[in-house]
Structures are given as C-alpha cells and as structure tokens.
Design a protein around this motif. Structure first.
Motif, mmCIF file in Angstrom:
data_model
loop_
_atom_site.group_PDB
_atom_site.id
_atom_site.type_symbol
_atom_site.label_atom_id
_atom_site.label_comp_id
_atom_site.label_asym_id
_atom_site.label_seq_id
_atom_site.Cartn_x
_atom_site.Cartn_y
_atom_site.Cartn_z
ATOM 1 N N ASN A 233 -4.648 13.487 4.352
ATOM 2 C CA ASN A 233 -3.200 12.871 3.778
ATOM 3 C C ASN A 233 -3.093 11.656 4.968
ATOM 4 N N ALA A 234 -2.622 11.075 3.176
ATOM 5 C CA ALA A 234 -2.108 9.913 4.021
ATOM 6 C C ALA A 234 -1.178 9.192 3.777
ATOM 7 N N MET A 235 -0.440 8.393 4.257
ATOM 8 C CA MET A 235 0.555 7.854 3.630
ATOM 9 C C MET A 235 0.507 6.311 3.561
ATOM 10 N N CYS A 236 0.521 6.272 1.707
ATOM 11 C CA CYS A 236 0.464 4.948 2.018
ATOM 12 C C CYS A 236 1.684 3.700 1.288
ATOM 13 N N VAL A 237 1.954 2.531 1.597
ATOM 14 C CA VAL A 237 3.281 1.965 1.587
ATOM 15 C C VAL A 237 1.878 0.526 0.949
ATOM 16 N N TRP A 238 3.402 -0.148 -0.028
ATOM 17 C CA TRP A 238 3.327 -1.417 0.214
ATOM 18 C C TRP A 238 4.747 -2.480 0.394
ATOM 19 N N ALA A 239 4.673 -3.698 0.217
ATOM 20 C CA ALA A 239 5.440 -4.056 0.251
ATOM 21 C C ALA A 239 6.257 -4.776 -1.520
ATOM 22 N N ALA A 240 6.183 -4.739 -2.371
ATOM 23 C CA ALA A 240 7.324 -4.605 -3.837
ATOM 24 C C ALA A 240 7.613 -5.477 -3.556
ATOM 25 N N PRO A 241 7.789 -6.812 -4.395
ATOM 26 C CA PRO A 241 8.866 -7.234 -4.694
ATOM 27 C C PRO A 241 10.395 -6.592 -5.332
ATOM 28 N N GLU A 242 11.412 -7.014 -5.058
ATOM 29 C CA GLU A 242 12.440 -6.700 -5.028
ATOM 30 C C GLU A 242 13.265 -6.209 -6.443
ATOM 31 N N ALA A 243 12.592 -7.264 -7.287
ATOM 32 C CA ALA A 243 12.644 -7.548 -9.008
ATOM 33 C C ALA A 243 11.527 -5.721 -9.350
ATOM 34 N N ASP A 244 10.735 -6.221 -9.153
ATOM 35 C CA ASP A 244 9.419 -5.086 -9.252
ATOM 36 C C ASP A 244 9.166 -3.785 -9.031
ATOM 37 N N VAL A 245 10.080 -3.904 -7.693
ATOM 38 C CA VAL A 245 9.576 -2.011 -7.092
ATOM 39 C C VAL A 245 9.874 -0.586 -7.276
ATOM 40 N N SER A 246 11.625 -0.809 -8.692
ATOM 41 C CA SER A 246 10.810 0.281 -9.593
ATOM 42 C C SER A 246 10.107 0.772 -10.512
ATOM 43 N N ARG A 247 9.959 -0.479 -10.772
ATOM 44 C CA ARG A 247 9.279 -0.500 -11.523
ATOM 45 C C ARG A 247 7.861 -0.162 -11.747
ATOM 46 N N LEU A 248 7.490 0.131 -10.576
ATOM 47 C CA LEU A 248 6.328 -0.159 -9.570
ATOM 48 C C LEU A 248 6.275 1.167 -9.011
#
Length: 341
Positions: A233-248
């Motif tokens: 069971n893995a929680m995977c996290v990224w520091a996504a740019p504010e402008a792209d986080v919803s799209r990603l």
C-alpha cells in the motif's frame, strides 16, 4: 453457491449499490441465489476474520464536519507510544505507519474547523510531536469501492469539494446510530431506526436522499485491503506546480491502478507535496513498477516526489462524526495515563 463464491460476491459486488430496503439480506440472497441466513452468516464471518470492517455508510469528506489528513515525525523508538495516544482519540479513524521522516499518518475528524484545530493541538501536546495538517483542496478520484478483480476502485472524478451542510437533530441521531454499521439481524434498519428515534421507512428514505445529494459516497460493505491480499500500500506524492496540479490530477486519476487521487494543501516547505494518489498491490515491486509507469505516462516523472509505503496499521474504522450536542473533540475512545479525557 459455495462459500468461496459467496464470499467473493459479497466482498466485490456490494461495496456500493447495497439494497436500501427493509430486509437487505433477503434482497442480496435473491440476487445471489442463496438464503438470507447464508448472507448474514458469511458477512459475520468476514467481519470476524477482519476482511471487512462493517456494512454501512461512507460519508463524503467535509460535508458534515471538518476532516484532514495529518502526519507526525515520530522518533522510531517512540512510535508505539505515540501511535497508541493518537489512536485513542475517537476523532481518528485511520492511523498508519509509513516509510518517511513523517512516519505516522492519520485522518482526523471534528465538528468544525475550530474543533479540528483544537483536536490536532491536543494531540501534539499529548504526544510531544506536533502534527502537520494537509486538508483536502480538490478531489479527482475518491472511494466508491475496491474492485477485487482489477485491484482498482470505481473511477470517480469529482472536482472541487461540495460545501458543508447543516444537519438537523434527527439526521445527527441517524449518523450516530450508524457509526458501527448494520447489525446482523433480519431487519437491520429497524434497529437503526429505533436507536435514532425514527421510523424504518424514514431511515431508508433519508439514506437514499443522502446518496442522491452526495452526502454519502456509498453505502455498503467496507473491505480491508491488506487482509484481502493487497498488502503493498503506497501513498505516492508529487510537488506539482500550482498552474498544473488540477490538470495532472485528473490525468493521474484516470490511470489503472490508482485507487485514490486528490490535491491537498501544503503546510509549508517541510512537506511541499500537493498531489496525492494511492496504489494498492499484492507486492511492493508491482506497486513501484506501476507507480513509475503512471508517472511517466502522466508527465510527473521530473517533479519532486516521494513514495510512502505503509508498514503498520494502528487503527482502521469508520469516521465517527459528532453532532453539535456531542462530546468535545478532546474525547478519547479509551483513557490514557497522564492524559485527561
């Protein structure tokens, strides 16, 4: 139908779409070609074996109170003590150890944002480990049941969370009556109705209405993934740019193998990650391989990231929501030496 087939159908087919009728076990038995007593006996056995936690409601986050994902950085030798204190709070419904400097992760619930902040502060004072709070900002794929054939949940992209709704006293009594799920009796909603001071028909109508308005994510069998073989069971996290986080986030939610996906608020540089997903699998290698494939496909491969496998489950139960007349969020489900309830 043999026991193995019945067990699988109950686990896989009734996590949602559960019959909200006066005699649900008979309705399920009619669908599966067996007696209501067989359904009841098998569900009770699954509960006793730890494969399910309950048959009951799963509420949408932050619709009838305040909740957050929180984490603590706990010295390894002190984890058993701190985990026990955190788990003792009735407002905590999930509590896991994960592989990271922030190694204790839990979900906390309270009646309001102010009460939630008070609860987290009390936990920090009691443990000596101040928690960080990561409230939900945007949902891309949230719990609607876990498909045991494919190993993924029913796809559900929902966007911005709906607002909190004020509930009446009768609705709060119904929520309290459902905290531990349905009882193993022929007409379980009658027992719920008696506890809530309602009629059986009104209970069923209210639950159907809650599902229709999205207050409930689902009503049905709540499975425990680890006990069913999904031990990685893995929680995977990224520091996504504010402008792209919803799209990603929406792209990530559409990938096979992703069981939860959402955006959370970063508390600061100590935890810069805002885009989260969960991946469950039968082995660690399989989860890591799928995570790398997904990151490459979605365009996340170059972003700062972390993978946090869970190693210990300290508490897993349904959220216990409190109405305005209930005990304060400082209430403990069990007393601890040196910490007042």
């Amino acid at each position: 139908m043999n026991t193995t087939d019945l067990e699988f159908r109950l686990l896989n087919d009734f996590q949602r779409g559960f019959p909200l009728v006066a005699e649900p076990w008979s309705a399920i038995g009619a669908q599966l070609g067996c007696a209501a007593s067989d359904v009841l006996a098998q569900l009770a056995a699954l509960r006793n074996d730890g494969k399910i936690s309950r048959v009951g409601p799963v509420f949408a986050p932050n619709r009838i109170g305040a909740s957050t994902l929180a984490a603590m950085a706990v010295p390894t030798a002190d984890l058993p003590r701190v985990a026990a204190i955190v788990s003792a709070f009735a407002g905590v419904n999930h509590n896991y150890r994960r592989e990271h400097r922030y190694n204790l992760w839990f979900v906390a619930n309270a009646g309001s944002e102010a009460e939630l902040a008070d609860l987290l502060g009390t936990m920090g004072a009691a443990t000596g480990c101040p928690p960080i709070s990561l409230p939900l900002v945007e949902e891309y794929h949230i719990d609607l049941g876990f498909d045991l054939i494919s190993g993924r949940r029913t796809r559900h992209a929902v966007g911005l969370p709906a607002g909190r709704r004020e509930l009446g006293a009768t609705e709060w009594r119904l929520i309290h009556a459902l905290h531990d799920g349905l009882q193993w009796q022929p007409r379980p909603f009658r027992a719920v109705a008696d506890a809530a001071g309602m009629s059986e028909a009104r209970v069923l109508d209210t639950l159907s209405g809650w599902l229709g308005e999205g207050l409930l994510r689902r009503f049905g069998v709540v499975v425990r993934h680890r006990e069913l073989g999904y031990r990685a069971n893995a929680m995977c996290v990224w520091a996504a740019p504010e402008a792209d986080v919803s799209r990603l986030g929406h792209l990530l939610a559409g990938q096979d193998g992703v069981s939860l996906c959402y955006r959370r608020k970063s508390p600061g540089p100590e935890w810069p990650y805002t885009l989260f997903c969960m991946i469950h699998g039968h082995s660690r290698d399989a989860v890591e391989a799928r995570r790398d494939e997904i990151a490459e496909t979605v365009g996340l491969a170059g972003l700062p990231a972390a993978v946090l496998f869970s190693t210990d489950c300290y508490k897993q139960c349904g959220a216990r929501y409190r109405g305005p007349d209930a005990a304060s969020p400082r209430h403990l489900s069990q007393p601890l030496p040196g910490l007042a309830a």
